[in-house]
Enzyme design. Structure first.
Site, PDB file in Angstrom:
ATOM      1  N   GLY A   1       0.838  -1.187   0.000  1.00  0.00           N
ATOM      2  CA  GLY A   1       0.000   0.000   0.000  1.00  0.00           C
ATOM      3  C   GLY A   1       0.874   1.239   0.000  1.00  0.00           C
TER       4      GLY A   1
ATOM      5  CG  ASN B   1      -4.041   0.111   9.694  1.00  0.00           C
ATOM      6  OD1 ASN B   1      -4.578  -0.323  10.710  1.00  0.00           O
ATOM      7  ND2 ASN B   1      -2.758   0.408   9.652  1.00  0.00           N
TER       8      ASN B   1
ATOM      9  N   GLY C   1      37.523  13.321 -34.089  1.00  0.00           N
ATOM     10  CA  GLY C   1      38.766  14.064 -34.235  1.00  0.00           C
ATOM     11  C   GLY C   1      39.953  13.426 -33.536  1.00  0.00           C
TER      12      GLY C   1
ATOM     13  CE  LYS D   1      36.311   7.338 -34.017  1.00  0.00           C
ATOM     14  NZ  LYS D   1      36.445   8.787 -33.772  1.00  0.00           N
ATOM     15  CB  SER D   2      38.775   7.945 -40.063  1.00  0.00           C
ATOM     16  OG  SER D   2      37.454   7.797 -39.584  1.00  0.00           O
TER      17      SER D   2
ATOM     18  CB  SER E   1      31.480   2.664 -30.602  1.00  0.00           C
ATOM     19  OG  SER E   1      32.882   2.694 -30.643  1.00  0.00           O
TER      20      SER E   1
END
Length: 646
Positions: free
Chosen positions: A40, A174, A485, A488-489, A556
């Site tokens: 409750g 109650n 930047g 990676k590539s 990613s």
């Protein structure tokens, strides 16, 4: 009185005392067990009620009672009254705030029955704990403060209890002492609750006026509510009802036999058995069975327990089954009756109760635990969420804390299941965050999607090993990750050129390039980024099946998705290459002008600015571009790659 009139005291011999003890233990052992929850809204008196039940059933030791009386005085209870909630609210934070946070399990017993009661939290923040307590309960006591009436949390807990499969509901109004035991107040609350209960499918419930603090109608009918004895009312105490309510203990035994395998028991070369808790039905030696998901068949040779072999075992018993044939069976498999096995599928519709502070990310992979099975699962955006006040089905793109929604989900491999309404063990699941290991949701499977039954894996005659051998190389995925930047590539392109000159067959998947075709329909929201990486991972997996060395260059940003792709590959084939470039350095390069647009607000959801990047924890290769030139980094990566896979 004369001495001759006095009776000699009768003392029992040790043998008679032992007989009394044995008789008591025999009676106690054969009592039925009722598991129930109290739930409750916050401060409706759940802990006080349980404390009262423990007190009245004399389940409190003298030292506990003394400590309880002292604590009651310390927290401000007046006179000789006892604050029964203190028996249950064990956490210091609960005592200080006067609320229940965790699920508190308590055992008590009466002359007729044994009980395990779970005091579940009333605060909305801890609804997930209420689901935990309700998952094994046979009955729910829904408490309502007579001064407040039916609240949102009352409705939420009632809906969840019904959803989880609890069919015995007690509506305990109650704190009747605080409304002068008003019959009108009681009748209005019952009428309001009945209207809501019928809207969610609760056809029957038992309503009673009580005071957990004063003890009204708990163990004895109260003189304060003489109207409650009228024929139109239930007219019994709470304990009377708990002692006599019928719980269908045989419902699982009447179902077809199912046993999820928890452990392969192999103590020596002469014994091999499969241990687990029987989730449904009954089984005897000689019964034909089927092991799923493989579908292999055998018969039961022995049913082994610590107390010896059994002629029959039924639902609720933990046993070890020995099969007549040596067939493959392991943890997570299900042994079932051969002629009526459960289903196997990998796509489902389910009701999901979201329990985490962070919202559901559609398309993100979570661990799904169902029985003893553990697989990866992705959840799609909800079909709808349920408004617990009106029972409306509302459109939603995600699920946030305490939301209840109907969703489609997909597992990475087929699982053995049954609809939750047929089998709680094989139909109820939890979702676990793959990074934090926190439980984020609970769910109930409805049915498998038809497409999961229409699509089957086609066996191919040429294996991935044969394709790789033809190319004289081992397949691998070089997964470049880092900020925009970071380089990676550039480095990925240099790596492919070096591998090409060494006659290695490769393919480079670049983040920008795939968004021109395969993923042109995706944006840069968190959900779209997750789907972007999932698709690329699937393509990379297919390329490794072809025997290629796959090089990917994607930001990613989320660990969970990188780990998802890792899990798609064979052991050792996924090589995470972290191009570690500080944000300030990446911004200085900014050859595409993206950071400048993100800083000005023209480009939303840009990683490193207004979208997070989660750095790899233990990448296979880490390149610090502030310390190493691209050509040097490419040489290092190629040397490490060929050293690992060749």
């Amino acid at each position: 009185m004369a001495d001759t009139d006095m009776q000699e005291p009768v003392y029992k011999t040790d043998a008679l005392i032992a007989q009394d003890i044995d008789a008591y233990l025999e009676t106690h052992q054969h009592k039925t067990m009722l598991r129930f929850i109290t739930c409750g809204s916050v401060d409706d008196g759940k802990s006080t009620l349980i404390g009262r039940l423990l007190y009245d059933s004399k389940m409190i030791f003298e030292d506990q009672l003394a400590a309880l009386e002292a604590d009651s005085k310390r927290v401000g209870t007046q006179g000789q009254d006892i604050d029964f909630a203190l028996l249950v609210d064990g956490l210091a934070a609960e005592r200080e705030q006067g609320i229940t946070i965790d699920v508190a399990y308590r055992f008590f017993s009466t002359e007729k029955r044994k009980f395990i009661v779970a005091d579940t939290p009333g605060h909305e923040q801890y609804t997930r704990n209420m689901v935990t307590g309700a998952s094994t309960a046979d009955l729910a006591v829904i408490l309502i403060d007579a001064r407040k009436g039916v609240l949102t949390q009352t409705k939420r807990h009632s809906y969840l209890a019904h959803l989880i499969g609890i069919r015995n509901i007690v509506l305990a109004v109650n704190k009747m002492d605080l409304v002068d035991y008003s019959q009108a107040a009681f009748d209005k609350i019952v009428a309001d609750y009945r209207e809501f209960a019928h809207s969610i499918g609760i056809e029957n419930f038992v309503a009673m006026p009580i005071s957990g603090f004063r003890g009204d109608n708990i163990t004895a009918l109260s003189d304060n509510t003489p109207w409650y004895r009228a024929p139109e009312y239930f007219g019994r105490t709470l304990v009377d009802h708990l002692e006599t309510v019928e719980v269908d203990a045989t419902r699982d035994i009447a179902k077809p036999f199912r046993m999820p395998v928890q452990w392969v028991n192999r103590p020596n070369l002469d014994f091999r058995g499969f241990s687990g808790l029987i989730a449904g039905g009954r089984v005897k030696p000689g019964d034909p069975v089927r092991v799923l998901p493989s579908g292999r068949t055998s018969t039961i040779r022995r049913i082994v327990t610590m107390d010896g072999d059994l002629e029959e075992a039924v639902a609720g018993q933990s046993v070890t089954l020995c099969l007549a044939d040596e067939i493959d069976c392991s943890r997570g498999n299900v042994i079932a009756v051969s002629g009526n096995p459960p289903q196997v599928a990998d796509q489902f519709e389910a009701t999901v109760v979201w329990m985490a502070d962070d919202e559901l990310i559609p398309g993100r992979a979570y661990w799904l635990k169902l029985g003893t099975q553990m697989v990866q699962a992705t959840v799609q955006a909800p079909k709808y969420v349920v408004n617990v006040n009106t029972m409306e089905h509302l459109a939603a793109k995600t699920l946030d804390l305490n939301a209840i929604g109907v969703c489609e989900l997909t597992t990475d491999k087929p699982i053995v299941f049954e609809p939750y309404t047929d089998n709680r063990t094989l139909g109820g699941f939890i979702l676990i965050d793959r990074i934090s290991n926190a439980t984020v949701a609970a769910g109930m499977l409805h049915f498998s999607l038809r497409r999961s039954q229409n699509v089957h894996w086609q066996a191919l005659d040429i294996s991935r090993k044969e394709r790789a051998d033809l190319k004289n190389q081992k397949p691998a995925v070089l997964w470049f990750t880092g900020l925009s930047g970071s380089g990676k590539s550039t480095i990925a392109n240099l790596v492919e050129k070096r591998l090409y000159r060494m006659n290695r067959q490769t393919f480079l998947l670049d983040g920008d390039n795939v968004r021109h075709g395969l993923n042109k329909d995706l944006g840069f929201t968190e959900a779209d980024r997750i789907e972007n990486i999932r698709r690329v991972g699937e393509v990379a997996r297919l390329m490794t099946d072809a025997g290629l060395i796959v090089i990917t260059a994607f930001i990613s940003p989320f660990r969970a998705e990188r780990e998802l792709v890792r899990s798609m590959m064979e052991e050792g084939e996924f090589i995470e290459v972290f191009i570690d470039t500080p944000l300030s350095v990446a911004e200085e390069r900014d050859v595409k002008g993206l950071y400048a647009k993100a800083r000005s607000g023209d480009l939303k959801n840009f990683t490193g600015i207004d979208s997070p990047y989660e750095m790899p924890v233990n990448p296979e290769i880490r390149i610090d571009t502030t310390q190493m030139a691209p050509e040097e980094a490419a040489d290092l990566i190629v040397n490490m790659l060929l050293g690992d896979i060749m």
